[in-house]
Design a protein around this motif. Structure first.
Motif, PDB file in Angstrom:
ATOM      1  N   VAL A  67     -24.961 -14.765 -40.315  1.00 47.03           N
ATOM      2  CA  VAL A  67     -24.177 -15.054 -39.113  1.00 47.03           C
ATOM      3  C   VAL A  67     -24.688 -16.322 -38.438  1.00 47.03           C
ATOM      4  CG1 VAL A  67     -23.571 -14.226 -36.804  1.00 47.03           C
ATOM      5  CG2 VAL A  67     -23.560 -12.644 -38.745  1.00 47.03           C
ATOM      6  N   MET A  68     -26.012 -16.434 -38.315  1.00 47.08           N
ATOM      7  CA  MET A  68     -26.587 -17.603 -37.656  1.00 47.08           C
ATOM      8  C   MET A  68     -26.256 -18.884 -38.425  1.00 47.08           C
ATOM      9  SD  MET A  68     -28.266 -16.582 -34.889  1.00 47.08           S
ATOM     10  CE  MET A  68     -29.792 -17.378 -34.449  1.00 47.08           C
ATOM     11  N   GLY A  69     -26.356 -18.822 -39.760  1.00 48.53           N
ATOM     12  CA  GLY A  69     -26.036 -19.989 -40.557  1.00 48.53           C
ATOM     13  C   GLY A  69     -24.572 -20.376 -40.429  1.00 48.53           C
ATOM     14  N   ALA A  70     -23.690 -19.360 -40.447  1.00 46.12           N
ATOM     15  CA  ALA A  70     -22.259 -19.633 -40.327  1.00 46.12           C
ATOM     16  C   ALA A  70     -21.917 -20.178 -38.940  1.00 46.12           C
ATOM     17  CB  ALA A  70     -21.463 -18.366 -40.614  1.00 46.12           C
ATOM     18  N   VAL A  71     -22.502 -19.581 -37.904  1.00 43.64           N
ATOM     19  CA  VAL A  71     -22.237 -20.034 -36.534  1.00 43.64           C
ATOM     20  C   VAL A  71     -22.724 -21.458 -36.333  1.00 43.64           C
ATOM     21  CG1 VAL A  71     -22.921 -19.708 -34.129  1.00 43.64           C
ATOM     22  CG2 VAL A  71     -22.169 -17.751 -35.482  1.00 43.64           C
ATOM     23  N   TYR A  72     -23.926 -21.736 -36.829  1.00 41.57           N
ATOM     24  CA  TYR A  72     -24.462 -23.083 -36.661  1.00 41.57           C
ATOM     25  C   TYR A  72     -23.639 -24.103 -37.450  1.00 41.57           C
ATOM     26  CZ  TYR A  72     -27.782 -26.915 -36.297  1.00 41.57           C
ATOM     27  OH  TYR A  72     -28.366 -28.126 -36.037  1.00 41.57           O
ATOM     28  N   GLY A  73     -23.215 -23.712 -38.663  1.00 37.31           N
ATOM     29  CA  GLY A  73     -22.409 -24.618 -39.461  1.00 37.31           C
ATOM     30  C   GLY A  73     -21.069 -24.928 -38.814  1.00 37.31           C
ATOM     31  N   ALA A  74     -20.509 -23.938 -38.077  1.00 43.54           N
ATOM     32  CA  ALA A  74     -19.194 -24.118 -37.460  1.00 43.54           C
ATOM     33  C   ALA A  74     -19.267 -24.781 -36.097  1.00 43.54           C
ATOM     34  CB  ALA A  74     -18.487 -22.767 -37.343  1.00 43.54           C
ATOM     35  N   THR A  75     -20.333 -24.514 -35.339  1.00 43.40           N
ATOM     36  CA  THR A  75     -20.383 -24.988 -33.952  1.00 43.40           C
ATOM     37  C   THR A  75     -21.524 -25.949 -33.675  1.00 43.40           C
ATOM     38  OG1 THR A  75     -21.801 -23.179 -33.163  1.00 43.40           O
ATOM     39  CG2 THR A  75     -19.426 -22.758 -33.232  1.00 43.40           C
ATOM     40  N   GLY A  76     -22.508 -26.029 -34.583  1.00 39.62           N
ATOM     41  CA  GLY A  76     -23.682 -26.852 -34.306  1.00 39.62           C
ATOM     42  C   GLY A  76     -24.594 -26.253 -33.265  1.00 39.62           C
ATOM     43  N   SER A  77     -24.443 -24.951 -32.982  1.00 35.60           N
ATOM     44  CA  SER A  77     -25.230 -24.276 -31.944  1.00 35.60           C
ATOM     45  C   SER A  77     -25.479 -22.828 -32.370  1.00 35.60           C
ATOM     46  CB  SER A  77     -24.478 -24.300 -30.612  1.00 35.60           C
ATOM     47  OG  SER A  77     -25.098 -23.440 -29.664  1.00 35.60           O
ATOM     48  N   TYR A  78     -26.596 -22.268 -31.881  1.00 33.08           N
ATOM     49  CA  TYR A  78     -26.930 -20.871 -32.162  1.00 33.08           C
ATOM     50  C   TYR A  78     -26.576 -19.946 -30.999  1.00 33.08           C
ATOM     51  CZ  TYR A  78     -29.657 -22.555 -36.153  1.00 33.08           C
ATOM     52  OH  TYR A  78     -30.042 -23.132 -37.340  1.00 33.08           O
ATOM     53  N   THR A  79     -25.915 -20.448 -29.993  1.00 31.43           N
ATOM     54  CA  THR A  79     -25.660 -19.674 -28.778  1.00 31.43           C
ATOM     55  C   THR A  79     -24.931 -18.377 -29.068  1.00 31.43           C
ATOM     56  OG1 THR A  79     -25.611 -21.666 -27.412  1.00 31.43           O
ATOM     57  CG2 THR A  79     -24.523 -19.703 -26.531  1.00 31.43           C
ATOM     58  N   ILE A  80     -23.844 -18.442 -29.833  1.00 32.12           N
ATOM     59  CA  ILE A  80     -23.041 -17.244 -30.093  1.00 32.12           C
ATOM     60  C   ILE A  80     -23.864 -16.197 -30.834  1.00 32.12           C
ATOM     61  CG2 ILE A  80     -21.035 -16.359 -31.336  1.00 32.12           C
ATOM     62  CD1 ILE A  80     -19.637 -19.011 -30.793  1.00 32.12           C
ATOM     63  N   GLY A  81     -24.651 -16.625 -31.823  1.00 35.23           N
ATOM     64  CA  GLY A  81     -25.454 -15.673 -32.587  1.00 35.23           C
ATOM     65  C   GLY A  81     -26.452 -14.933 -31.720  1.00 35.23           C
ATOM     66  N   LEU A  82     -27.119 -15.629 -30.813  1.00 36.17           N
ATOM     67  CA  LEU A  82     -28.107 -14.980 -29.951  1.00 36.17           C
ATOM     68  C   LEU A  82     -27.448 -14.091 -28.904  1.00 36.17           C
ATOM     69  CD1 LEU A  82     -30.525 -18.000 -29.688  1.00 36.17           C
ATOM     70  CD2 LEU A  82     -31.144 -15.741 -30.571  1.00 36.17           C
ATOM     71  N   LEU A  83     -26.299 -14.476 -28.416  1.00 32.41           N
ATOM     72  CA  LEU A  83     -25.577 -13.615 -27.481  1.00 32.41           C
ATOM     73  C   LEU A  83     -25.120 -12.332 -28.172  1.00 32.41           C
ATOM     74  CD1 LEU A  83     -23.441 -16.157 -25.421  1.00 32.41           C
ATOM     75  CD2 LEU A  83     -25.437 -14.849 -24.643  1.00 32.41           C
ATOM     76  N   LEU A  84     -24.744 -12.435 -29.440  1.00 36.35           N
ATOM     77  CA  LEU A  84     -24.380 -11.228 -30.195  1.00 36.35           C
ATOM     78  C   LEU A  84     -25.581 -10.287 -30.319  1.00 36.35           C
ATOM     79  CD1 LEU A  84     -22.136 -12.693 -33.058  1.00 36.35           C
ATOM     80  CD2 LEU A  84     -21.409 -11.192 -31.178  1.00 36.35           C
ATOM     81  N   LEU A  85     -26.771 -10.847 -30.533  1.00 31.98           N
ATOM     82  CA  LEU A  85     -27.979 -10.011 -30.583  1.00 31.98           C
ATOM     83  C   LEU A  85     -28.184  -9.290 -29.257  1.00 31.98           C
ATOM     84  CD1 LEU A  85     -30.640  -8.973 -31.737  1.00 31.98           C
ATOM     85  CD2 LEU A  85     -31.698 -11.166 -31.088  1.00 31.98           C
ATOM     86  N   ALA A  86     -27.995  -9.989 -28.147  1.00 31.67           N
ATOM     87  CA  ALA A  86     -28.157  -9.370 -26.835  1.00 31.67           C
ATOM     88  C   ALA A  86     -27.166  -8.226 -26.642  1.00 31.67           C
ATOM     89  CB  ALA A  86     -27.970 -10.417 -25.734  1.00 31.67           C
TER      90      ALA A  86
END
Length: 409
Positions: A358-377
């Motif tokens: 998920v983190m790799g896909a999110v970063y590849g699509a947005t250039g940011s890890y924000t969404i991935g970490l919010l999903l963890l929260a």
């Protein structure tokens, strides 16, 4: 007058077997984590995308997680005295294959698949420790075994100095250490006194374990705690390099620090759970984890805020994982611990397989890890809601007697 409490004695040899079981998991986890610290090198060397890099890192996690189901079942039948050295010897094969596979992505995926063997001893070590200790001490014992995940920190810490010796130096060292451990474990390990071999076939034992009321809630909670730990253990190097521009050596050292903190907090998590209740300990861990993950989603400065955040998250994930298995040891009868551990450990490991993807896909699509970490929260908050609802429920404590003390000659 009430009868005086009877002190529960720990069988002779219990601590030796506990240390050997934890050491076996530690060394195979070292092998299990060999690819992750080098993921940036493989990405550059093989021209991989962020998603391909994430897959390479995640494959050993997936195989090691699913492999815990058959390993747990085999441990019920064969005992950890056979399983732990056998797994150590088998893990040597993919470790040595790493010396010749680095120029091919398909070959690396195959080696990563085989390296998954190194993640399976957890399902052998847990029922082994469970069988050697009475219920009141199992949280501590299983926490010590859980410290074996520190093997991934060994891989991270040794990557830079060993590569200065030679590109394959760490692989040869790991293989040699596994061979020595396998011989020692075969000679010294003993199965718990009173261990019984289940008469039912694996399919029936697996079905029975899957039908236990607490198996799947425990699996979900372990997917958050242990899975969260694993995902950071294998992906934190990549995250720190991408988010903060760290060099591989510096990122590896910081990832190793994260791992060590999580490992050190696992036994206290089990110890506290034995005394104040696993649900209460786990609730605190999940609440703090959710806050820290939400804060890190906005990429605070690495010093001191992000460093502090990741260390706190590591402590909460480690203690939370210890709390989950303290609860498992309370609610599951001894003969079912191996099979249930296999399921819970597999789902927990799968919790570490998904986030890197998920983190790799999110970063590849947005250039940011924000969404991935919010999903963890959000996931941590969901787990917290369930755990808090169970805080006053008294578990069906395993009332089986402590194992008999071995006779002395």
């Amino acid at each position: 007058m009430s009868a005086p409490a009877v002190a529960v004695r720990v069988p002779r040899g219990a601590y030796t077997n506990l240390i050997l079981a934890a050491l076996g998991f530690l060394l195979t986890a070292w092998a299990w984590g060999l690819i992750s610290p080098l993921s940036a090198y493989y990405k550059s060397h093989l021209g991989l995308s962020s998603v391909q890099q994430s897959v390479l890192v995640a494959v050993p996690v997936l195989v090691g997680s699913l492999g815990r189901i058959p390993v747990g079942a085999l441990t019920d039948v064969l005992g950890a005295r056979r399983m732990l050295p056998a797994i150590a010897f088998l893990t040597i094969v993919p470790v040595l294959l790493l010396t010749v596979a680095r120029d091919s992505y398909p070959a690396m995926l195959v080696v990563g698949f085989l390296l998954g063997i190194g993640g399976t001893p957890f399902a052998a070590a847990i029922p082994h420790g469970n069988g050697w200790f009475p219920p009141t001490k199992r949280g501590m014992a299983l926490g010590v075994i859980g410290m074996g995940m520190g093997g991934t920190a060994i891989a991270a810490l040794l990557t830079k100095p060993m590569r200065e010796i030679g590109p394959n130096a760490q692989f040869y060292l790991c293989a040699a250490v596994l061979a020595v451990y396998g011989v020692v474990a075969w000679l010294v390990l003993r199965d718990p006194p009173g261990r019984t071999v289940p008469a039912e076939p694996f399919s029936r034992r697996f079905t029975d374990a899957a039908r236990q009321p607490m198996t799947w809630p425990l699996s979900g909670l372990y997917a958050v705690t242990f899975g969260g730990y694993v995902s950071f253990a294998v992906y934190l190097v990549t995250y720190l390099q991408s988010q903060y521009g760290l060099e591989q050596g510096d990122a590896s050292l910081k990832a190793a620090g994260f791992t060590l903190v999580a490992v050190l907090f696992r036994p206290p998590g089990g110890w506290l759970s034995d005394r104040v209740g696993a649900a209460k300990v786990l609730s605190v861990c999940l609440a703090v984890l959710a806050v820290m993950a939400a804060w890190q989603a906005f990429a605070p400065p690495l010093y001191p805020w992000a460093t502090f955040t990741f260390l706190v998250m590591a402590a909460m994930l480690g203690a939370g994982a210890g709390a989950v298995f303290s609860l498992l040891a309370q609610v599951m009868p001894g003969p079912k611990v191996g099979a249930v551990t296999g399921i819970v450990g597999a789902v927990g490991g799968l919790g570490g397989f998904v986030p890197p993807l998920v983190m790799g896909a999110v970063y590849g699509a947005t250039g940011s890890y924000t969404i991935g970490l919010l999903l963890l929260a959000l996931v941590a908050l969901g787990a917290l809601a369930y755990t808090w609802s169970q805080r006053n429920r008294r578990p069906a404590v395993d009332a089986s007697p402590a194992p008999p003390l071995p006779k002395t000659r």
